[in-house]
Design an enzyme around this catalytic site. Structure first.
Site, PDB file in Angstrom:
ATOM      1  N   ARG D  97      23.428  -4.686 170.297  1.00 40.82           N
ATOM      2  CA  ARG D  97      23.258  -4.118 168.957  1.00 40.82           C
ATOM      3  C   ARG D  97      22.890  -2.634 169.003  1.00 40.82           C
ATOM      4  O   ARG D  97      23.352  -1.841 168.195  1.00 40.82           O
ATOM      5  CB  ARG D  97      22.213  -4.949 168.193  1.00 40.82           C
ATOM      6  CG  ARG D  97      21.854  -4.553 166.781  1.00 40.82           C
ATOM      7  CD  ARG D  97      23.001  -4.292 165.816  1.00 40.82           C
ATOM      8  NE  ARG D  97      24.109  -5.188 165.886  1.00 40.82           N
ATOM      9  CZ  ARG D  97      25.366  -4.786 165.644  1.00 40.82           C
ATOM     10  NH1 ARG D  97      25.646  -3.536 165.299  1.00 40.82           N
ATOM     11  NH2 ARG D  97      26.352  -5.649 165.760  1.00 40.82           N
ATOM     12  N   LYS D 134      19.814  17.326 156.616  1.00 42.34           N
ATOM     13  CA  LYS D 134      19.647  16.054 155.899  1.00 42.34           C
ATOM     14  C   LYS D 134      20.223  14.902 156.715  1.00 42.34           C
ATOM     15  O   LYS D 134      21.229  14.300 156.352  1.00 42.34           O
ATOM     16  CB  LYS D 134      20.331  16.134 154.532  1.00 42.34           C
ATOM     17  CG  LYS D 134      19.690  17.147 153.589  1.00 42.34           C
ATOM     18  CD  LYS D 134      20.408  17.208 152.254  1.00 42.34           C
ATOM     19  CE  LYS D 134      19.717  18.224 151.333  1.00 42.34           C
ATOM     20  NZ  LYS D 134      20.457  18.435 150.065  1.00 42.34           N
ATOM     21  N   LYS D 166      14.791  29.580 152.284  1.00 45.15           N
ATOM     22  CA  LYS D 166      15.304  28.761 151.198  1.00 45.15           C
ATOM     23  C   LYS D 166      14.548  29.018 149.900  1.00 45.15           C
ATOM     24  O   LYS D 166      13.600  29.809 149.866  1.00 45.15           O
ATOM     25  CB  LYS D 166      15.243  27.274 151.586  1.00 45.15           C
ATOM     26  CG  LYS D 166      15.967  26.996 152.918  1.00 45.15           C
ATOM     27  CD  LYS D 166      16.421  25.563 153.051  1.00 45.15           C
ATOM     28  CE  LYS D 166      17.522  25.261 152.039  1.00 45.15           C
ATOM     29  NZ  LYS D 166      18.075  23.906 152.143  1.00 45.15           N
ATOM     30  N   GLU D 196      19.082  31.850 151.285  1.00 39.25           N
ATOM     31  CA  GLU D 196      19.703  31.090 150.207  1.00 39.25           C
ATOM     32  C   GLU D 196      19.537  31.886 148.925  1.00 39.25           C
ATOM     33  O   GLU D 196      18.416  32.314 148.612  1.00 39.25           O
ATOM     34  CB  GLU D 196      18.941  29.751 150.121  1.00 39.25           C
ATOM     35  CG  GLU D 196      19.480  28.759 149.142  1.00 39.25           C
ATOM     36  CD  GLU D 196      18.662  27.460 149.181  1.00 39.25           C
ATOM     37  OE1 GLU D 196      18.602  26.820 150.254  1.00 39.25           O
ATOM     38  OE2 GLU D 196      18.055  27.122 148.161  1.00 39.25           O
ATOM     39  N   ASP D 217      23.824  28.922 146.999  1.00 37.31           N
ATOM     40  CA  ASP D 217      23.343  27.566 146.763  1.00 37.31           C
ATOM     41  C   ASP D 217      23.677  27.086 145.358  1.00 37.31           C
ATOM     42  O   ASP D 217      23.267  27.695 144.365  1.00 37.31           O
ATOM     43  CB  ASP D 217      21.825  27.524 146.978  1.00 37.31           C
ATOM     44  CG  ASP D 217      21.331  26.094 146.991  1.00 37.31           C
ATOM     45  OD1 ASP D 217      21.995  25.246 147.627  1.00 37.31           O
ATOM     46  OD2 ASP D 217      20.309  25.816 146.341  1.00 37.31           O
TER      47      ASP D 217
END
Lengths: 288, 288, 288, 288, 288, 288
Positions: D97, D134, D166, D196, D217
């Site tokens: 697995r 992410k 950011k 950004e 962005d």
């Protein structure tokens, strides 16, 4: 053997994490979130308590309030409360077994150690009692600390401690004398040098080569007495520490302790201790 | 409880590393680099051997050649050679105590387990014998595996295993019935649900609520017999597994095993096992 | 699946540490030391929130104050504030992505699980929905816990849980019956035994051999209905739990759930979940 | 992103160890010791394979023989055999697995990445496609490597990589210009500086302050076209790399890729990939 | 200080893993998969080599073939080849800096230690030279082992080694005598007891209380001579080992070494060693 | 290089744990439980302090109260108190050496860095000074951070940072140009590309191939001047950053810094720093 609690905490959380696995499914299924509980850790047997510092450190690390009512090394009676715990019920239940396993094993070791020492004290003997490196695998820290709390000598804490030349080393090197000389030449001045001997003659060889401690391995009490006599005759008695080792148990310790050795070492204190019976009772709690 | 050797190796190296510390100073001082040795791991007592896979895994991981002459779970006699080891003398000496500590503890546990089972087998009883989570701290894997090799039931491997509702859970939830119902509602279908009861009446309650196993905690053999009788009367006997637990030892196990329970659990197998005496002898070696 | 926060913290810090590497160079270059900030974790989509406990545990472990405005498992709406955070701006920025990745994945899984269960609930079905071990590698804990919060069954938490005999085991052992018999003989009484079957005939074999759960692997809904009919005819229906597995998705789950099985397992809940869109907005702050 | 296999092995064994827990109880109960098996890892779907190096490294670390029939990054067809495995059956079953979870996730990510790039290639676009941070929590290494194998740009590997200023950094610092200036002043010359921006005007500010990359962005494709036009007018186009980010998916990527940006970044490649269906079949084996 | 290579490997892989991070991006971008290389580790300066065992252990652990042409502790000349390496080019490049950092630091320390000892040897002095615990943080093992290879005394390997009562302990306990007495009473017989003194009078106090070693801390050579004279007068000279410590460097070591002390300890050997210049040249390779 | 304290704590506790081993035997033998102490960390030399954040983080993690009187990167004078510590005496003593080792090494590095930069500042040069990856093994984080605090450029933090093509890469690939082209093609847009050249001609090749930084390796100052002249002639000066590297020390740095390069890198800052002399004095304490 003082470890700052934060360092100790790492070992303790490792042990708890193994038991938790992916999470306590019982607590998750039956105990609601947000319930507080009170718990009492209670002795079921008399003995010498050890592991209180470990229990407190783990409990507090988990965010529970822990109040010890006894001190490590103290004698305890049946039904005596050792710690009182307050806080999140789920956490207390998940930690219960780990806390008890630590306390039971350490207290069992401390109790056995103290019992041996009491025998010697009653006979007014000053012989020290040491454990060996025959501990439960990986539990050197806990087992040795419990011996210390019981009043025993921890002996080596691991292999970077003191030089200890044993039978297998000598088998490879050729002789006690040669091995001790190499040790004196190569080892740090900060280390004592101990050597295990199996014959009376080797003792003097070891003394001459500069050993600090001579371990009389599997010598009968009679053979130890002969050795002591020989050393006295030669004027070597007192120049080295003498340790009796091998097959010494609670049953025969007095025969060894009265021979004139400085130290008797007993493997079973740490390899086969009986756990002290200790349990957690949640006596009062906000009902769900 | 099969762990691929590479996964097992991680636990074993962790244990060895603790013992090595900053390095074996004795070996460093007295054993020259590049010497090969042969070793025999020898039983000093009869028993059931366990830990052979662990010893082999660790020895081979260290680059030593290890040949097991026995299989885990096999009965062994005094003086029987368990493993033969060949390779670097320094490494063998540094690993000696760790290997022996693992074999001694695991074999001690397997032997105790087997002894209990032999008693039952002689009486033609099919009652199973289980250990508890009362292991040496952090040694759940080794202790449980030794029980398995001795023929016992491992019971829960950690807290994410089976639901086991104990006294303290019930104290918080309010009743056996309520706790079992919550467990049946919230737990995964993949889990059995066991509940500890202290009164005869709670057994039926537990059965009705859907428990798979009922643990009769600290019931006397007489009380267990009453419980079994009651369950038979109600037609509930056989619907759940019955486990006797609490204060069961080698001395009284037969009284419990003959009551009609499916399982007796014995804490002392893992919390207070006697280590089996096993040693390493370096029998032949290229002399320095 | 309750893990004391301190144990959970270890996993969470491991994840954060990987992302930090040798240090956050952006924060170091542009954010002065000693600035406090406030942050709001905000949902951008509707769904079921999961990971709040994990986020709180990590944030508080880092010395930030975290106040959850929702509970794990609760339904949330777009623009809903999930947590409010206060504390050191540098720390909050460095932890932002880790917190959001945990919340987004866990909430995505919980939402998918809940959606499936809602379909069943609307049809008044009591069939359970389970996930499999097909999780993101190493995320068994987080993925399974999210399924639980969504209302699903976690199934096995790892390989030491329940016996589950699959196709490859059977290929090696020879038959369903033989495999189940071995399992019943060798496994702990604390474990359920589940077996995967590919043919209708194997079901009865499994029941007779004593399986607790039978997994109907890649059975079409029609074939499952035949199986259920057969079991009813033989009087075996209800003696074992039946699990439908293989190729079940949100699109076809109702066809399986209405066949009379107890459980349907859906791999995509954990191997291909869509993350829920969640972000952190620093809404108010002492300006530099 | 080359990691020596021995370093990679550590991560892989960590993942496997979590799944093993205290041991695979199914294998232990039903598969005898010492059985060899052959396994084929087979694709059930077309796609781009990734994770082959990881699978081989883990399998060989476990003592199994693994022969890859495909290379990472290669396109595969349904029913294609990816690896052939030989060796101890118990180990192969216990690792099944984990191996499949790694291959399925990594191949799913590589396939998604490649699909996006194919769209661009058909339109003769040279725009690069990047992933973001992410990823699944803690899987940065695996997710990023899969993107690379699919032909994508890994973007930052963790927070000690490139400066990326950011929205939340700017909220704290006050302005794009101020933040970029601080970054240029404080950061190592070895780092690129990306910022950004949310407004067209900020782009020129960022260019003047010395940014290497400007992330547009949540700009609509129209707004990006305006931005590009403005930069061209000012003679700034080509002085910085332009990255489009925010809400870009497989459905709308062409609208962004044709605007003149150098790079589009797509969160869903790593936060919501569909796993590729891959399984292990044990096709031939010495029967028990 | 012998550590089995497998135990050493763990420390070494930890160090390498930190340097690799998420992967070597240079090797990944410019070196094709499957290229073999040959490398020579070459000294750029004369000195005493140390770290060869560490380099070999790490290289072989990574699957590279490593052949050492020198032995740890051996004197080396500029341009001398220390090791030859063969194997995967990517792995060799990724490990280059870690290997060199270990060799350079350890050889630098060994060289410094040997240089000091040579000075003493030329003057026919048998005084030992020891290092302190003032190592680079976390590098106790490597730094101490390098000292040993240079011919120095490692002194304590960590805090569980020998009792060493320093100024701050005495400040808390009240007097040298009291501290030594407590140590003799509470410490294991396996430990030596050393005490740091700052006044001549304290030396006799320490001797009487049973110290094994007395550290004359920040005593001028003149003050040491006075101390030695006093001890001789009292007949105490030779009963304890004397260690000079504090401010001793390569420049003034002879003044201390000739005073009659057994041991001089020099902090700068490990806290400020100059690295030996060593580099890796890939001399021959199958071209891409 | 900002690491949240909780992440930093993990590295620091690892370092302390190595020093503690099985426990501080001195503290255990001579310092009673429950004694509080006050300590002052005092500089014995002038310099630039670094490691204060690390010291505070570790001390507070251990439950001691730490009050820093200086800031990291600040210039300090002899006898200046850096931190005041209050709390459990046993813990303070056990942590003393670890705290001092961190402060001494980091401050030594920061001081050396600052000294180099002061030389340049006095000559009104804006050339940056960078360290290399030649740190103490495993101390990349601490060494690089100290350089940053001293005002230097950290250069690569590990191998996943920036592409840096060195001599051995080029030896394998064939030419500077080919290597840079591969890097530009294969590497992420987020990475700068640096290449080491050994000949003047390679510089233009590198510029044309798209390198961001060119490292002039072991170029004499005269050769650098020629290179700069050539680049200016070709109009390439300023298109890439120029870094001088190899054999640059405190003694010759000005010769390099005045050639027109952007950056000089100095290995000895981190491979051979002199520790700053810092000690802990327990000045006031409740006597035992």
């Amino acid at each position: 053997m003082f470890s700052p609690p934060k360092i100790l905490e790492r070992k303790l959380l490792e042990i708890l994490a193994e038991d938790i696995g992916q999470g306590d499914v019982t607590v998750s299924a039956v105990i609601p979130v947000g319930i507080d509980a009170r718990g009492s850790v209670i002795a079921k047997q008399a003995g010498v308590v050890a592991g209180v510092e470990e229990a407190e450190t783990l409990l507090e690390s988990l965010g529970l309030e822990a109040k010890a009512l006894v001190k490590d090394g103290q004698e305890i009676k049946p039904k005596q409360i050792l710690l009182k715990i307050t806080g999140d019920a789920r956490t207390m239940l998940a930690a219960e077994r780990t806390i008890l396993n630590i306390l039971s094993r350490m207290s069992g070791i401390a109790t056995t150690t103290r019992d041996l020492l009491e025998k010697l004290r009653k006979a007014k003997l000053k012989t020290k009692v040491a454990c060996t490196r025959k501990t439960a695998p990986g539990l050197m820290y806990f087992d040795k600390k419990a011996v210390l709390l019981g009043g025993g000598d921890t002996h080596r804490l691991h292999l970077d401690d003191m030089i200890l030349i044993k039978d297998n080393h000598i088998a490879l090197v050729g002789s006690v004398q040669k091995a001790v000389k190499m040790a004196k030449k190569n080892a740090s001045l900060s280390k004592k040098v101990e050597v295990e001997v199996t014959k009376v003659e080797d003792v003097s060889e070891a003394v001459e080569a500069g050993a600090d401690i001579v371990m009389l391995d599997n010598f009968s009490p009679r053979k130890i007495l002969e050795t002591v006599a020989l050393l006295k005759k030669r004027g070597d008695y007192g120049k080295v520490l003498l340790e009796a080792s091998g097959g010494i148990t609670a049953r025969n310790i007095m025969e060894y302790a009265t021979t004139g050795v400085d130290l008797v070492s007993v493997g079973e204190i740490t390899h086969s201790p009986r756990a002290l019976d200790i349990s957690l009772e949640m006596t009062s709690v906000k009902k769900v």
